[in-house]
Design a protein around this motif. Sequence first.
Motif, PDB file in Angstrom:
ATOM      1  N   UNK A  21      45.819  29.378  36.925  1.00 31.93           N
ATOM      2  CA  UNK A  21      46.243  30.737  37.279  1.00 31.93           C
ATOM      3  C   UNK A  21      47.531  30.665  38.090  1.00 31.93           C
ATOM      4  N   UNK A  22      48.437  31.602  37.842  1.00 34.98           N
ATOM      5  CA  UNK A  22      49.704  31.694  38.571  1.00 34.98           C
ATOM      6  C   UNK A  22      49.815  33.097  39.164  1.00 34.98           C
ATOM      7  N   UNK A  81      51.515  31.053  43.921  1.00 30.03           N
ATOM      8  CA  UNK A  81      50.226  30.378  44.111  1.00 30.03           C
ATOM      9  C   UNK A  81      49.740  29.877  42.760  1.00 30.03           C
ATOM     10  N   UNK A  82      49.487  28.568  42.678  1.00 24.70           N
ATOM     11  CA  UNK A  82      48.921  27.982  41.471  1.00 24.70           C
ATOM     12  C   UNK A  82      47.475  27.595  41.767  1.00 24.70           C
ATOM     13  N   UNK A  83      46.547  28.097  40.976  1.00 21.99           N
ATOM     14  CA  UNK A  83      45.134  27.803  41.141  1.00 21.99           C
ATOM     15  C   UNK A  83      44.676  26.945  39.957  1.00 21.99           C
ATOM     16  N   UNK A  84      44.190  25.750  40.259  1.00 24.62           N
ATOM     17  CA  UNK A  84      43.714  24.821  39.230  1.00 24.62           C
ATOM     18  C   UNK A  84      42.193  24.842  39.245  1.00 24.62           C
ATOM     19  N   UNK A 130      56.440  39.591  33.705  1.00 26.81           N
ATOM     20  CA  UNK A 130      56.297  39.298  32.275  1.00 26.81           C
ATOM     21  C   UNK A 130      56.543  37.826  31.998  1.00 26.81           C
ATOM     22  N   UNK A 131      57.545  37.258  32.673  1.00 29.01           N
ATOM     23  CA  UNK A 131      57.836  35.822  32.519  1.00 29.01           C
ATOM     24  C   UNK A 131      56.654  35.006  33.030  1.00 29.01           C
ATOM     25  N   UNK A 132      56.126  35.396  34.178  1.00 28.17           N
ATOM     26  CA  UNK A 132      55.010  34.670  34.774  1.00 28.17           C
ATOM     27  C   UNK A 132      53.780  34.710  33.872  1.00 28.17           C
ATOM     28  N   UNK A 133      53.515  35.870  33.276  1.00 31.52           N
ATOM     29  CA  UNK A 133      52.360  35.999  32.394  1.00 31.52           C
ATOM     30  C   UNK A 133      52.528  35.166  31.134  1.00 31.52           C
TER      31      UNK A 133
END
Length: 354
Positions: free
Chosen positions: A137-138, A147-150, A176-179
């Motif tokens: 998840x970003x 925040x990056x969730x692994x 939109x870029x992030x998604x």
Amino acid sequence: MSDDRRLKVLSAIVTDYVRTREPVGSRALVERYRLGVSPATIRNDMATLEDEGYIHQPHTSAGRVPTEKGYRRFVDEVARIKPLSAPERAAINALLSGAVDLEQVVARTVRALAQLTGQLAVVEYPSLRRTTLRHLELVALGPTRLLMVIITDTGRVEQRTVGLSGRGPDGLVDPAVLERLRLRLNTALVGRRAVEVVPVLAALAEQAPADERAVLAAVTDELIAALRPDAEERIVVAGTANLARSLDFTAIGTLLDAVEEQVVLLRLFTSEDAAHRDDADDTGTTVRIGSEIHEDALAEASVVSAAYGPGDAVAHLGVIGPTRMDYPATMAAVRAVARYLSRFLTGTEGSTPG
């Protein structure tokens, strides 16, 4: 030592010493165990066992106590894992059932193991390096942070803050870029192990649109750092007070310092993979005694451990206690709790441990 009778005498000495904490004499063996021979024969057997280094006499007028070599022979040839009693199985279910995530089940597992064995319990979290990715998840935190969730297949959740240098014209990361990047990363990485991630990320970088490259580069750096071979592992401990109650440790301060700092424990589990491959019995349980542990702080201790996890082992758990421990009962508890934790990670935790 090939004589079955002397092996029975050794077993009786170990069992009696573990129970009483007192050196064992021939009279005690005659009175408490049906060995089927005379006291004189038992004394002769004890003398042979002492000559062969399996027992020793701490004082001239005392009985005998097992040596490290004696414990090793007992574990290898005599000790059999005891089936858990109904109350013990009920205790494991009561302590561990109801956990809803990995954090809860690990916390409950280490407490259960300490209570069942009366020793110091140690549980290693599933390593990010040994597990596969379930979800990534970003989440934008601000103009320069992400925040990056692994989330792994074992339920472990790791959070990393990612610093960003590439942003949209308004100073923010384009949602939109992030998604798009999140979807691309999940499609490419879900189900892959750490060793497979780097080449996949390299291929994604070559194909990434210009507006994704800066964010992808930052995410890639943090993800690789989280999965690198020397990344920090996590362990939890419980039952430290159990060590202090043991009368066998003459260097209790050194061991307690090592437990508090966790350096020795981390190093211990780092070496467990090789130990389990080479020394595990047919139940998957490993026993290392005294000098076999190769840690000065544990020179007077024993470690009983087991691997756990779905399929290939992803982590380890175990107990640390004096060499004078009830090995069959401790091995049973470690094995049962490891099996329960494995079933939790595969979603079949309703099964009864045994």
